[in-house]
Each structure stands twice: as C-alpha cells, then as structure tokens.
Design an enzyme around this catalytic site. Structure first.
Site, PDB file in Angstrom:
ATOM      1  N   ASP A   1      -2.491   3.561   6.286  1.00  0.00           N
ATOM      2  CA  ASP A   1      -2.853   4.368   5.108  1.00  0.00           C
ATOM      3  C   ASP A   1      -1.615   5.101   4.592  1.00  0.00           C
ATOM      4  O   ASP A   1      -0.502   4.615   4.775  1.00  0.00           O
ATOM      5  CB  ASP A   1      -4.023   5.308   5.460  1.00  0.00           C
TER       6      ASP A   1
ATOM      7  N   HIS B   1       0.211   2.959   2.530  1.00  0.00           N
ATOM      8  CA  HIS B   1      -0.193   3.173   1.140  1.00  0.00           C
ATOM      9  C   HIS B   1       0.802   4.023   0.366  1.00  0.00           C
ATOM     10  O   HIS B   1       0.511   4.452  -0.742  1.00  0.00           O
ATOM     11  CB  HIS B   1      -1.588   3.791   1.080  1.00  0.00           C
TER      12      HIS B   1
END
Ligand SMILES: *[C@@H]1O[C@H](CO)[C@@H](O)[C@H](O)[C@H]1NC(C)=O
Ligand SMILES: *[C@@H]1O[C@H](CO)[C@@H](O)[C@H](O)[C@H]1NC(C)=O
Ligand SMILES: *[C@@H]1O[C@H](CO)[C@@H](O)[C@H](O)[C@H]1NC(C)=O
Length: 391
Positions: free
Chosen positions: A220, A243
């Site tokens: 993430d 991310h």
C-alpha cells in the site's frame, strides 16, 4: 546533522559499555535476557520485555537503554510500552529480531496495535534488528479489521527511529499520531506487493516529521499523510512496490481535515501504482495546502502525478480545498499514457498549482503520454506532457 551526530554518539557510548562488560554493573542498561527473555522465537517474551521496560523507564541516569541483543528472536504478543519515563531520553537498542505471533496467537488480545509506545518522550529506537509482523494470515482478511499497526507511537515528542528492518506487518508497518519532532532514518520497510493495507509509514495529527534515507516497498502507501499533519518532510526515500506517497484521504465521513507544509524531495518511485498523490473525499471539508514535490524520479509508475478531489467517486461538490502545490524537477516514465491527472472539484478547484521542469515519458516504447486537468489553476513551465492550468 546534529541528530545524526547525537545518535552516533549514543551508539558509541552503548558499544563501549557492552564491550567493556559494563552492562551488568551499569544501572543504565536493561538487557531483556536479564529479565527472563528466552529469545528462541517460540516462548512468549512479552512479560520479560515489559519488566525490563518498567525498570528502564524508572531510571534517572543519562540515557537508560533497553537492550534487545543480536542473534536471538523474541516472540512478543501485543503489548504497550507506557510512558512517560523519568529520563528525558530513553534508548531502545534493537539488535535482535522481534516477531509477532501468527494470527491464531492473537486470540484474546485487542487487534489494535502490536507494539505500542504510548506517551514516551525522547524515545530513541534503532539498531540493526528486524521487526517481523508475520502478517500473511491477516492479509486474507484485510476487510475484517480496521486498524492494526505493527509499531505504533502515540503522543510522542522527539522520537528517533533508525536503521531497523520492518517486514510483513499485519496492516500498517509504522504509525504515529499526536507526535511532534520525529526523525525516521535508514529504515527498510518491506512486504509483498499484493499484501493489502500494509502502509509503510502512516502519519496522523503530527508535526515536524522528517523521513529520510529509507527504502519502503509494500502493498500500500509508502507514506500516508493524514489529517492534522503539518511540516512533514520526506527526503531521499526509495518507494516501490506500493501505492506511492499519499496526502490523504482527507475529509472522510464528511469531516474537517487539514494537512499543510508537506515537502517531498529527492525521492524515487519504481513500479508503484501512484507516484505523488493528493486525495480528498467527496463531501468532507478542510484543506491540503503548501505542498511541494521536488527532484522526483519515476520508473514505470502507473499514475505518476495525481490530485484527486473525487476520491471514491461521486458527482457532488466537494468543499475540500487544495492549494499552493509545487511540482518541480519530476522526471521518468509512466505505464499509463495519462501521466498527469489533476482532477479538482467543481466548487473549489485547485489553486496556485505550479509545475516546472517536468518530463514524463511512456514506459511503453512508441506510446505518448498526456495530461488531464479539470478545474486546476496555476501555471506551468517546461512540462511534458503539457498540462493545461487555468489562470
Ligand atoms: C523541510 O522542507 C522545507 C522545504 O524544502 C525546508 O525549508 C525545511 O528546512 C525542511 N525541514 C527539515 C527539518 O528538513
Ligand atoms: C483521472 O482522470 C480521468 C479523466 O480522464 C478520471 O475519469 C479518472 O477517474 C481520474 N482519476 C484517477 C484516480 O485516475
Ligand atoms: C524527456 O525525456 C526523454 C527521455 O529521457 C528525452 O528523450 C526527451 O528529450 C526529454 N524531453 C525534454 C523536453 O526534456
């Protein structure tokens, strides 16, 4: 510089002490082995750690030190290291490995944080050790629990965290909230690309935070900067997979959320879903302002530059404002042809967006990149692909 120097001094002191056999007689060092920790990776060493912590925290010597020795693996159940401590600064030296129980071992414990430092000022934590959340069982259940931080610092002043490897957290690897004056350096944070919600570093309600010289590759956000945060600098961080670096999401649940003075410099993104992103929810209020991204390198990033005031979709107006955002010296390659996406809301739009010296080409040979902008105001110079900013 001063911080590096002081950490170096502390390391020298501690090394001197242990090599001269000072440990046993010095009331300054608290070795978890002397408190009954076994370090075989099987026995629960939590109580031994807490006993050592309690003694260290009561010590009034210069910089009392909790020693977690090398060549051992300590199994810790969820536990809280409670402050404040008597000394103005305490040092947790992590040379060995610390592992979490697999998920089955969490029965009967709050699924909130694994290693929690609460209200500890002047905490210095570092070494060559590793903190392993053994999170793989959790990843299959990612929607079934909201928050769980492998390492969580709340209400802290002057935290220094350096040198450690943080791997395979259940959810976020490191979180801070209500902290001020924090430096993270030389960290190595790693989890598989497909492990859900395994943010590297999560910041909330904190200010004067510096993250530098670190590698973060997870499933993430490499770094997520949430509401109530200001004066956050991120310098020389290598991110990927993951991310990217995210400001937000802000304004979830219709709340008033603010972030300001975020400066990201000399960072690189390799194979990440996003590069530098600012995202705000529909319907929330507040602002994200005074943000800069400078000297950034992208390698095959999906969405290198994003402002998304429509996070999670929806067609309503959004009273969040995004302003004073500077992008300067950003270059590299994008997987998507749309390399720049500035999606600002109908009502406020984004104001004073400055883009300068940007060159993002496609990672697919023969393809061109393009920019998308909606309601973004500001100016651009030397930007490839060209972006249309309203004045
Ligand atoms: C943070 O970044 C800003 C802008 O580049 C800079 O002026 C400031 O000195 C930095 N602070 C720290 C602590 O690095
Ligand atoms: C980016 O831009 C497009 C418009 O082409 C928009 O529809 C899309 O949802 C935007 N946001 C993201 C996060 O890609
Ligand atoms: C952008 O980068 C590409 C690839 O490195 C290079 O070929 C091109 O000349 C650059 N364009 C500008 C305007 O600097």
């Amino acid at each position: 510089m001063q911080d590096i120097f002081s950490i170096f001094l502390i390391l020298c002191l501690v090394t001197l002490r242990s090599s001269s056999g000072f440990d046993k007689i010095s009331s300054n060092s608290f070795n978890v082995l002397d408190y009954g920790a076994v370090g075989n990776g099987q026995t629960d060493d939590s109580q031994a750690f807490l006993r050592a912590w309690t003694d260290m925290c009561k010590a009034t010597t210069d910089i009392p030190t909790l020693i977690i020795p090398s060549r051992k693996t300590f199994l810790l159940h969820p536990l809280t290291f409670q402050g404040p401590c008597k000394a103005t600064s305490v040092y947790v030296q992590v040379k060995g490995h610390i592992v979490a129980p697999r998920m089955a071992g969490w029965t009967g414990y709050d699924k909130y944080a694994w290693i929690y430092f609460s209200n500890v000022n002047g905490l210095i934590m570092g070494g060559s050790g590793k903190i392993d959340g053994q999170g793989s069982d959790w990843w299959r259940l990612s929607c079934k629990f909201d928050e769980l931080d492998a390492l969580y610092f709340s209400k802290c002043n002057g935290l220094r965290l350096f040198g450690l490897r943080h791997v395979n957290s259940q959810r976020n690897h490191i979180s801070i909230s209500n902290c001020n004056d924090v430096i993270f350096s030389h960290l190595n944070i790693m989890a598989p690309q497909d492990s859900p919600n395994t943010d590297g570093i999560d910041i909330a309600s904190s200010s004067h935070i510096l993250i530098k010289n670190s590698y973060i590759g997870t499933g993430d956000d490499c770094v997520a900067i949430n509401s109530g945060s200001s004066y956050i600098n991120i310098t020389s961080v290598t991110c990927g997979p993951g991310h990217g670096i995210s400001v937000g999401s802000l304004g979830g649940n219709g709340d008033h959320h603010t972030v300001e003075e975020v400066h990201v410099e000399k960072c690189s993104f390799t194979g990440t879903m996003n590069g530098v992103r600012i995202k705000t929810w529909q319907g929330g209020s507040g602002y994200a302002k005074k943000i800069s991204f400078k000297q950034i390198n992208f390698v095959a990033v999906n969405n290198p530059i994003i402002i998304d005031q429509f996070y999670c979709g929806g067609a309503h107006n959004c009273p969040n404002s995004v302003s004073d955002v500077t992008y300067s010296g950003l270059q590299g390659t994008s997987i998507k042809q749309q390399a720049i996406n500035l999606s600002c809301s109908q009502s406020n739009g984004c104001t004073n967006i400055v883009m300068d010296q940007i060159n993002i080409t496609s990672s697919v040979s023969g393809k061109e990149t393009y920019s998308y902008s909606f309601n973004a105001h500001g100016r651009s110079t030397a930007v490839t692909p060209p972006v249309n900013l309203q004045s």
